[in-house]
Design a protein around this motif. Sequence first.
Motif, short mmCIF file in Angstrom:
data_model
loop_
_atom_site.label_atom_id
_atom_site.label_comp_id
_atom_site.label_asym_id
_atom_site.label_seq_id
_atom_site.Cartn_x
_atom_site.Cartn_y
_atom_site.Cartn_z
N ILE A 79 -26.41 -22.45 1.29
CA ILE A 79 -26.49 -21.09 1.85
C ILE A 79 -25.12 -20.60 2.31
CG2 ILE A 79 -27.30 -19.85 3.92
CD1 ILE A 79 -29.44 -19.84 1.87
N GLY A 80 -24.37 -21.44 3.01
CA GLY A 80 -23.05 -21.04 3.50
C GLY A 80 -22.11 -20.70 2.35
N THR A 81 -22.12 -21.51 1.31
CA THR A 81 -21.28 -21.24 0.14
C THR A 81 -21.68 -19.93 -0.52
OG1 THR A 81 -20.85 -23.59 -0.21
CG2 THR A 81 -20.57 -22.13 -2.11
N LYS A 82 -22.98 -19.68 -0.60
CA LYS A 82 -23.44 -18.41 -1.19
C LYS A 82 -22.92 -17.22 -0.40
CE LYS A 82 -27.71 -19.92 -3.39
NZ LYS A 82 -29.15 -19.70 -3.53
N LEU A 83 -23.01 -17.29 0.92
CA LEU A 83 -22.54 -16.18 1.74
C LEU A 83 -21.03 -16.02 1.63
CD1 LEU A 83 -22.98 -13.90 3.78
CD2 LEU A 83 -22.87 -15.63 5.61
N LEU A 84 -20.30 -17.11 1.71
CA LEU A 84 -18.84 -17.04 1.61
C LEU A 84 -18.42 -16.47 0.26
CD1 LEU A 84 -16.12 -17.64 2.97
CD2 LEU A 84 -16.28 -19.98 2.08
N ASN A 85 -19.02 -16.96 -0.82
CA ASN A 85 -18.70 -16.43 -2.16
C ASN A 85 -19.02 -14.95 -2.28
OD1 ASN A 85 -17.85 -18.97 -2.99
ND2 ASN A 85 -19.73 -19.44 -4.08
N TRP A 86 -20.15 -14.54 -1.72
CA TRP A 86 -20.53 -13.13 -1.79
C TRP A 86 -19.53 -12.25 -1.04
CZ3 TRP A 86 -22.05 -9.51 1.93
CH2 TRP A 86 -22.55 -8.32 1.42
N VAL A 87 -19.13 -12.68 0.16
CA VAL A 87 -18.14 -11.91 0.93
C VAL A 87 -16.81 -11.86 0.17
CG1 VAL A 87 -16.75 -11.89 3.05
CG2 VAL A 87 -19.22 -12.21 3.18
N GLU A 88 -16.38 -12.98 -0.39
CA GLU A 88 -15.13 -13.00 -1.15
C GLU A 88 -15.16 -12.01 -2.32
OE1 GLU A 88 -14.20 -17.75 -0.34
OE2 GLU A 88 -14.90 -17.10 -2.32
N GLU A 89 -16.27 -12.00 -3.06
CA GLU A 89 -16.36 -11.17 -4.26
C GLU A 89 -16.75 -9.72 -3.96
OE1 GLU A 89 -19.02 -13.32 -6.88
OE2 GLU A 89 -17.83 -15.15 -6.62
#
Length: 190
Positions: A104-114
Motif C-alpha cells: 500500500i505504501g509503495t502504491k501511494l508513493l508511486n501515485w504521488v510521484e507520477e
Amino acid sequence: MPSHPVSADVQYRLATPDDAERLLDVIYDAYVTIRELELKWPAAHADLEQIRDNIAKNECYVLEADGVIAATLTLSKEPLVRWDSDLPFVKWFAVHPEYQGSGIGTKLLNWVEEAIICDKLGASALTLATAEKHPWLLAMYERKGYERIRSVDHGNGDGTMHLLRKVVNPELFEADLLAKKGHVEAQQLT
C-alpha cells in the motif's frame, strides 16, 4: 504479513478535515519506531490540531483500501529553508501497521510521484528527508530509487538527516540542470 488483506479497491484522494481523526491514528501508530528512537519529527508527535493544520496548509494525500484510510503522504507547501531546495518535498509518509507489508505504501508513493509530482506539478524530481539512525527507512527509500543529495546534523538530537531526491522525469531533469548551469554562467559574466 499484513493483517488486512488488500483488495484491488484502492482510491487516492486529498484528505479533508473530516479525515483528521483517522489520520491521527494512522500516523501515530505508524511512527512508533520514530518515537522509540526519540526523533523530533513533528508527525511522530502530532496531535489532532496539528493533523488538521497539515491538511489545511499542505496537500495531504490518502490511500483508501476498501473505504478505510490505510496510508498517507503530504506534499509540503511550506518553504524548505533548512534544506535550500526548490524541488517538491514530501513528508508525513505513513502506512497504518495493519497494512504494512501489503504494498500500500509503495502504491501511494508511486501515485504521488507520477500523478502529482510529474503530471500535476510538471516537476522533474521530488525530495524527502530521513534520519540515518532509523534502522530501515534510508535503505527503503534508496531501494525505491531515491538518492542522497545532502546530509546535515541540525543539532537537535536527531543525528544525521539525509535529503533524498528521486528523478521522476529524466529528460526534464537534464533540461533543468542545463538551464541552471546556463543561468549561473550568465550571472558570472555580469
